[in-house]
Design an enzyme around this catalytic site. Structure first.
Site, short mmCIF file in Angstrom:
data_model
loop_
_atom_site.label_atom_id
_atom_site.label_comp_id
_atom_site.label_asym_id
_atom_site.label_seq_id
_atom_site.Cartn_x
_atom_site.Cartn_y
_atom_site.Cartn_z
N HIS A 126 0.83 -1.20 0.00
CA HIS A 126 0.00 0.00 0.00
C HIS A 126 0.87 1.26 0.00
CE1 HIS A 126 -2.38 3.12 2.25
NE2 HIS A 126 -3.23 2.83 1.27
N GLU B 138 1.97 1.89 -3.48
CA GLU B 138 0.85 2.46 -4.24
C GLU B 138 0.84 3.98 -4.10
OE1 GLU B 138 -3.60 3.54 -3.42
OE2 GLU B 138 -3.19 1.46 -2.86
N HIS B 139 1.01 4.46 -2.87
CA HIS B 139 1.05 5.91 -2.63
C HIS B 139 2.26 6.56 -3.30
CE1 HIS B 139 -1.91 6.89 0.78
NE2 HIS B 139 -2.20 5.67 0.39
N GLU C 273 -4.19 7.76 7.81
CA GLU C 273 -5.19 6.87 7.21
C GLU C 273 -5.52 5.73 8.17
OE1 GLU C 273 -5.88 4.45 2.97
OE2 GLU C 273 -3.98 5.48 3.35
#
Length: 418
Positions: free
Chosen positions: A46, A49-50, A126
């Protein structure tokens, strides 16, 4: 009609031409997610991905966003347990821009240390946001309980501890191991010129070479039976009840989807009608299946006043026992099959959903079924096959429960599992 083309380096390109639309959806699917991680680097998929949105040698982060925004398109990404997908949706006249932007992000991202430090803070926020959403958190906790000790149970976002250990070298090493041609599928759905598009993709992706051109392989998982409570000061209590489900690629998933429609899949389902409409004990109650490679899960969720937990759990298991005892009548099955077919056909009208479907299927299963093949499989569902699936899923041998909220310490859910 689907077409599959494999580039010389192993990248698979799957496409579906839809001439009656003016949009085209493009996705770059990488076969790695939280299930490919370790306890130490949990959340790195993840994180990457960022990072691919933070700038390349050719574009700043703002340039990346503007390149698609200024043509009225969409650019985004998501990470799952077994894959990461970067995707666009644009007018058919702008597919070349989408291919250029996504390939630039994939091959030329700077992965700058300063950007890593900044984005780490964003992801930690997040995680905090997720912790403040108990109705979402309870599902992750269920996965952690059921697959304890297996990466399949790791949270996709990672943890504060694991994120603080991720550095630039760790990211580059992980990408070298998992971002490989053999582990990549490019999916396209919509209105596009096939030959021109294949030329563009070949030009951008065929030169991609790696030392270890591997594809992700996952081991068998064990279903753990347990009950876990997470105390939070909330107005509602949130509960998930998990049963061992059907693994990715098993054709009997369609039987389970029919059962889900009847049992807890919508407003007309048994759970919704009994617990919300008749008893008024919960605002939200539903069920859903999840399928992974060599693993599956069937989840029941409900959110209610903490004082109503025992009553709601009792009613859920009463409905399960009725399902086990009486199974499903022919008339009810016919309605559920038509509902399943209708939902599927309506989903075909979006180029995004078609891209997601063919990309994920090719990546995880190496096969794509046509709509007619799927409808034919749904038509094969009978009272007998559904009855067998009910016996297979709703067994007291494989049940785990997660609860989040303000919970009575004396609450004993084991006595309610009947």
């Amino acid at each position: 009609m689907y077409k599959l083309h494999t580039l010389k380096n192993g990248v698979r390109v799957v496409s579906e031409y839809i001439p009656y639309v003016r949009s085209v959806s493009l996705g770059i699917w990488i076969g790695t997610g939280s299930r490919s991680e370790s306890k130490k680097n949990n959340g790195i998929s993840h994180f990457i991905e960022h990072m691919l949105f933070k700038g390349t040698v050719n574009r700043t982060a703002k340039d990346i966003a503007e390149s698609i925004d200024c043509i009225g398109g969409q650019l985004n990404a998501f990470t799952g347990k077994e894959y990461t997908c970067f995707y666009t949706k644009t007018l058919d006249t702008h597919l070349d821009i989408a291919i250029d932007v996504l390939s630039d992000m994939l091959f030329n991202s700077k992965i700058d240390q300063n950007d890593i430090d900044i984005e780490r803070k964003v992801i930690l926020e997040e995680i905090n946001m997720y912790e403040d959403s108990p109705e979402e958190l309870v599902h992750d906790i269920l996965s952690e309980v059921i697959w304890a000790g297996n990466p399949l149970g790791y949270p996709i976002l990672g943890t504060g501890e694991s994120l603080n250990q991720i550095n630039r070298e760790e990211i580059l090493s992980y990408m070298r191991d998992n971002y490989t041609p053999a582990n990549t599928v490019i999916a396209i759905a919509g209105n596009f010129d096939y030959e021109k598009t294949m030329d563009l993709i070949s030009n951008k992706f065929e030169k991609w070479k790696v030392e270890n051109n591997k594809q992700s392989v996952y081991s068998e998982t064990k279903f753990n039976n347990d009950i876990i409570f997470r105390f939070k000061d909330t107005e509602q209590a949130h509960i998930c009840i998990g049963f061992q489900g059907i693994e990715q690629g098993d054709d009997s998933i369609y039987d389970l989807l029919v059962i889900n429609n009847i049992f807890g899949g919508g407003m007309s389902s048994r759970l919704f009608q009994k617990i919300r409409e008749e008893k008024g004990l919960a605002y939200s109650v539903y069920s859903y299946p999840s399928s992974y490679q060599k693993a599956g899960l069937f989840t029941i969720y409900a959110g209610m006043n903490p004082s109503q937990i025992s009553e709601v759990v009792k009613l859920i298991f009463e409905e399960i026992n009725l399902l086990n005892k009486n199974k499903i009548a022919e008339e009810e099955l016919i309605k559920a099959k038509e509902q399943l077919k209708g939902n599927y056909i309506l989903g075909l009208e979006s180029t995004s959903s078609r891209m997601n479907s063919i990309g994920k299927s090719e990546l995880l299963l190496r096969k794509i079924r046509t709509p007619d093949e799927i409808l034919d499989r749904i038509n094969l569902i009978t009272v007998e096959t559904v009855s067998n699936m009910i016996d297979r899923i709703f067994s007291n041998k494989n049940i785990s429960i997660s609860v989040v909220g303000t919970i009575d310490e004396n609450l004993d859910l084991k006595k309610l599992i009947i």
